[in-house]
Design a protein around this motif. Structure first.
Motif, short mmCIF file in Angstrom:
data_model
loop_
_atom_site.label_atom_id
_atom_site.label_comp_id
_atom_site.label_asym_id
_atom_site.label_seq_id
_atom_site.Cartn_x
_atom_site.Cartn_y
_atom_site.Cartn_z
N PRO A 1 3.64 2.55 9.30
CA PRO A 1 4.30 3.26 8.20
C PRO A 1 5.07 4.48 8.70
N VAL A 2 6.27 4.66 8.20
CA VAL A 2 7.06 5.84 8.59
C VAL A 2 7.42 6.62 7.33
N THR A 3 7.45 7.93 7.50
CA THR A 3 7.82 8.81 6.40
C THR A 3 9.33 8.96 6.35
N ASP B 1 12.11 11.15 5.66
CA ASP B 1 12.41 12.57 5.45
C ASP B 1 13.85 12.80 5.01
N SER C 1 7.11 7.06 1.95
CA SER C 1 6.95 6.37 3.23
C SER C 1 7.04 4.88 2.97
N ASN D 1 1.24 4.11 -2.88
CA ASN D 1 1.06 5.54 -2.60
C ASN D 1 2.25 6.36 -3.09
N PHE E 1 6.58 15.85 -2.02
CA PHE E 1 6.10 14.63 -1.36
C PHE E 1 7.27 13.86 -0.77
N GLU F 1 0.83 -1.20 0.00
CA GLU F 1 0.00 0.00 0.00
C GLU F 1 0.87 1.26 0.00
N GLN F 2 1.92 1.24 0.82
CA GLN F 2 2.79 2.42 0.88
C GLN F 2 3.51 2.63 -0.45
#
Lengths: 144, 151
Positions: free
Chosen positions: A90-92, A94, A45, A32, A42, A28-29
């Motif tokens: 889930p982690v973004t 950065d 993640s 996305n 953007f 899913e991530q």
């Protein structure tokens, strides 16, 4: 949500089931990230579900340079070293700004991860299928 | 979280890239349009993409204890939040005989560069294909999980 248990036929089936859940979340991530491939600013993640899976089997990852704090009496407190529930998040990411528009999505990398995640999920599904076949053989006493 | 949420997410990517293609096609079609309803030449249009947030998501998206922010499943694909006009100056062509020429004999043509539009079109096309591939992989994964019922 992230739990397939109930009737326990051994931890292997639980672990394989958790790995399917984790692969689905990761998929899913990645989907996305790919959908936002052209979104300026953007941040990609991902789900580090394999760490969560290892923690659910072996307990949380510990620093190899430190000694674990164990308890050998009910009246003592130890640090939690046993298995923890499987709960990947889930982690973004950065880190690593690589594009002029502020996004850090690399479509090549996402496609590679999509493919490898899919392969991983199919492998786990195949292993789970083998487990169920063995279980059925044990129940019906009729080897395939 | 359903297994097919991934397909919904990829579908938002498909529709956003398709809108991008529509706008690019419109830009190319109007590359020489000197008269519009608003007056003046056609202006190049741009699609603004932004990350779509899941309306059902819980507000857990604060930074975690280890400094990495957790999106906690709040992502729901991409959406086109608007179509804006490119405000860069018009292309001026000296053609005094043209009925749309100004007092100095220059015709204001749209600020559309067809080559640039072609490049944007390829980008949109490849991004569309990437989303299609993501849907196919999700389907494959779903089939592998469904095949467990056959064991």
């Amino acid at each position: 949500m992230a739990e397939i248990s109930g009737l326990s036929f051994g931890s292997t089936i639980d672990t394989l089931g958790n790995s399917l859940v984790g692969a689905s979340m990761q998929n899913e991530q990645i989907a996305n990230n790919i959908a936002n491939a052209n979104t300026p600013g953007f941040h990609r993640s991902s789900v580090s579900f394999k760490d969560a899976l290892a923690a659910a089997v072996d307990g949380p990852a510990t620093d190899p340079d430190t000694l674990p704090m164990t308890a050998d009496d009910d009246r003592q407190f130890g640090m939690m070293t046993g298995p923890v529930p499987f709960d990947p998040k889930p982690v973004t990411d950065d880190q690593m700004k690589m594009r002029a528009d502020g996004s850090n999505v690399d479509v090549d990398r996402e496609m590679a991860e999509l493919s490898s995640n899919s392969g991983y999920q199919q492998t786990m599904a195949q292993l789970l299928q083998t487990q169920y076949t063995r279980l059925r053989e044990a129940i019906t006493e009729q080897p395939k | 979280m359903g297994f097919y949420d991934s397909i919904d997410i990829s579908a938002t990517g498909l529709s956003a890239e398709r809108l991008q293609m529509d706008v690019i096609a419109n830009n190319i079609a109007n590359a020489s349009t000197t008269r519009t309803a608003a007056g003046g030449p056609f202006k190049r249009q741009l699609v603004i993409f932004s990350e779509k947030q899941d309306p059902n998501a819980t507000s857990e998206s604060e930074a975690g204890p280890d400094g990495v922010s957790s999106t906690a499943g709040s992502s729901a694909g991409v959406e086109a939040t608007g179509i804006v006009q490119d405000q860069s100056p018009d292309r001026l062509v000296f053609d005094p005989g043209n009925p749309d020429a100004d007092a100095r004999g220059y015709v204001h043509y749209p600020n559309v560069e067809v080559v640039k539009e072609m490049v944007d079109m390829m980008t949109a096309s490849r991004a569309y294909e990437a989303n299609v591939t993501a849907i196919q992989e999700t389907r494959t994964m779903g089939n592998a999980a469904l095949n467990l019922l056959r064991s």
